[in-house]
Write a protein that holds these residues in place. Sequence first.
Motif, PDB file in Angstrom:
ATOM      1  N   ASP A   1       4.277  -3.867  15.662  1.00 25.05           N
ATOM      2  CA  ASP A   1       5.262  -3.734  15.511  1.00 25.05           C
ATOM      3  C   ASP A   1       6.120  -3.341  14.128  1.00 25.05           C
ATOM      4  N   GLU A   2       5.246  -4.728  13.395  1.00 22.69           N
ATOM      5  CA  GLU A   2       5.274  -4.065  11.435  1.00 22.69           C
ATOM      6  C   GLU A   2       4.514  -3.358  10.670  1.00 22.69           C
ATOM      7  N   ILE A   3       3.817  -2.406  11.404  1.00 26.08           N
ATOM      8  CA  ILE A   3       2.498  -1.726  10.782  1.00 26.08           C
ATOM      9  C   ILE A   3       3.324  -0.115  11.525  1.00 26.08           C
ATOM     10  N   VAL A   4       4.585   0.156  12.784  1.00 27.58           N
ATOM     11  CA  VAL A   4       4.455   1.125  12.906  1.00 27.58           C
ATOM     12  C   VAL A   4       5.881   0.742  12.370  1.00 27.58           C
ATOM     13  N   GLY A   5       6.903  -0.220  12.325  1.00 30.72           N
ATOM     14  CA  GLY A   5       7.894  -0.097  11.476  1.00 30.72           C
ATOM     15  C   GLY A   5       7.787   0.460  10.085  1.00 30.72           C
TER      16      GLY A   5
ATOM     17  N   ASP B   1      -2.595   1.238  -0.722  1.00 33.20           N
ATOM     18  CA  ASP B   1      -3.375  -0.179  -0.476  1.00 33.20           C
ATOM     19  C   ASP B   1      -2.417  -0.758   0.402  1.00 33.20           C
ATOM     20  N   ARG B   2      -1.886  -0.441   0.361  1.00 35.98           N
ATOM     21  CA  ARG B   2      -0.522  -1.057   1.593  1.00 35.98           C
ATOM     22  C   ARG B   2      -1.261  -0.524   3.090  1.00 35.98           C
ATOM     23  N   LEU B   3      -2.033   0.821   3.180  1.00 29.35           N
ATOM     24  CA  LEU B   3      -2.314   1.511   4.822  1.00 29.35           C
ATOM     25  C   LEU B   3      -3.523   0.680   4.773  1.00 29.35           C
ATOM     26  N   GLU B   4      -4.314   0.490   3.241  1.00 25.19           N
ATOM     27  CA  GLU B   4      -5.920   0.283   3.716  1.00 25.19           C
ATOM     28  C   GLU B   4      -5.772  -1.389   3.807  1.00 25.19           C
ATOM     29  N   THR B   5      -4.269  -2.317   3.864  1.00 23.38           N
ATOM     30  CA  THR B   5      -4.673  -3.651   4.232  1.00 23.38           C
ATOM     31  C   THR B   5      -3.956  -3.202   5.558  1.00 23.38           C
ATOM     32  N   HIS B   6      -3.339  -2.202   6.282  1.00 27.43           N
ATOM     33  CA  HIS B   6      -2.806  -2.617   7.309  1.00 27.43           C
ATOM     34  C   HIS B   6      -4.193  -1.749   8.635  1.00 27.43           C
ATOM     35  N   ARG B   7      -5.579  -1.204   7.792  1.00 30.46           N
ATOM     36  CA  ARG B   7      -5.865  -0.895   8.560  1.00 30.46           C
ATOM     37  C   ARG B   7      -6.502  -2.402   8.220  1.00 30.46           C
ATOM     38  N   ASP B   8      -7.001  -2.859   7.597  1.00 32.44           N
ATOM     39  CA  ASP B   8      -7.759  -4.367   7.487  1.00 32.44           C
ATOM     40  C   ASP B   8      -7.436  -5.041   8.766  1.00 32.44           C
ATOM     41  N   ARG B   9      -6.091  -4.990   8.946  1.00 36.46           N
ATOM     42  CA  ARG B   9      -5.357  -5.854  10.194  1.00 36.46           C
ATOM     43  C   ARG B   9      -5.468  -5.315  11.375  1.00 36.46           C
TER      44      ARG B   9
ATOM     45  N   LEU C   1      -3.884   3.434  15.724  1.00 27.01           N
ATOM     46  CA  LEU C   1      -3.074   3.311  14.651  1.00 27.01           C
ATOM     47  C   LEU C   1      -3.903   3.065  13.360  1.00 27.01           C
ATOM     48  N   TYR C   2      -4.872   2.435  13.743  1.00 22.49           N
ATOM     49  CA  TYR C   2      -5.634   2.321  12.913  1.00 22.49           C
ATOM     50  C   TYR C   2      -6.009   4.103  12.695  1.00 22.49           C
ATOM     51  N   GLY C   3      -6.299   4.877  13.327  1.00 18.06           N
ATOM     52  CA  GLY C   3      -6.383   6.117  13.082  1.00 18.06           C
ATOM     53  C   GLY C   3      -5.356   6.505  11.795  1.00 18.06           C
ATOM     54  N   ILE C   4      -4.108   6.665  12.540  1.00 22.46           N
ATOM     55  CA  ILE C   4      -2.973   7.543  11.928  1.00 22.46           C
ATOM     56  C   ILE C   4      -2.545   6.538  10.823  1.00 22.46           C
ATOM     57  N   CYS C   5      -2.952   5.214   9.945  1.00 21.52           N
ATOM     58  CA  CYS C   5      -3.357   4.883   9.063  1.00 21.52           C
ATOM     59  C   CYS C   5      -3.375   5.321   8.045  1.00 21.52           C
ATOM     60  N   GLY C   6      -5.621   5.260   9.110  1.00 20.63           N
ATOM     61  CA  GLY C   6      -6.162   6.017   8.027  1.00 20.63           C
ATOM     62  C   GLY C   6      -6.069   7.854   7.691  1.00 20.63           C
TER      63      GLY C   6
END
Length: 264
Positions: free
Chosen positions: A162-166, A189-197, A245-250
């Motif tokens: 939910d935090e990432i989608v938000g 960098d934020r997107l990279e952090t999201h993908r790591d999570r 979600l990982y793909g969307i962030c990528g």
Amino acid sequence: MTDLTVVHRAVACLEGERDDVADRASALETFAREVRDVPTASGPAQAAGTVPATPKAMATAVGSATATPQPSDDRCETVKEAFVETVEPHTIAADDDSLVETMAAELSEEIAVSLAADADWTPALKRAVLEEVETQHRKTVLLEETLQRERRTLEEAIDEIDEIVGWLRATADESLLQCGFDDLREKHDRLETHRDRLETLTDERQRQFSGETNPRGTADYRELVAAIYADLPVKFPLLSTAARLYGICGDCQRTVRAHLSRRA
């Protein structure tokens, strides 16, 4: 990103399963109480120190031709009726399974045969039934604990998702053309952090499935999860959501990177 809500729907499936398991535990407890209330036959065959202690030995004793015959009564019928009213509705037996087959799956083949044949309701048979019911109840309690752990896993994952989608939704309408280099770098960098999570979340889920993080090494955890969420469009909603979600962030990260390259 509407398909990401499948992980939220998984919670409803899990709660339904937890209710079913709780109902089964209650049914087993009720059945055990009713079994205890059924008095046993008496006679030389049940003399102290001579009663078999295991279901298989009990079945042998029940069918023994050397035992003093006991008057026929309806005690086994009472036990069968109690089983039908309490436990049977909460079994996973097929619709076309007979009562004997269902009792065999829940209690043991020896006990099912003895009850079906209206054998004498001896102390050995009664004890064997209660022991098998206790075994099934322990399994149900273990399943309840497993479902509780699954609920915690889902809740923690949903918080992350939910935090990432938000964040993605909050920044979706921003024009990258209007962003400066530093803002673009921060987004990247934020997107990279999201993908790591999300990658960490996926790795932890796979370790659950392999039994590495289960207290009792639940080897069939993957099968259990697939069964719980069988009504959803995906077998493993948490993994599916994380992968999507990982793909969307990528994709977003590549777009931001392209803008960064043009500003360099």
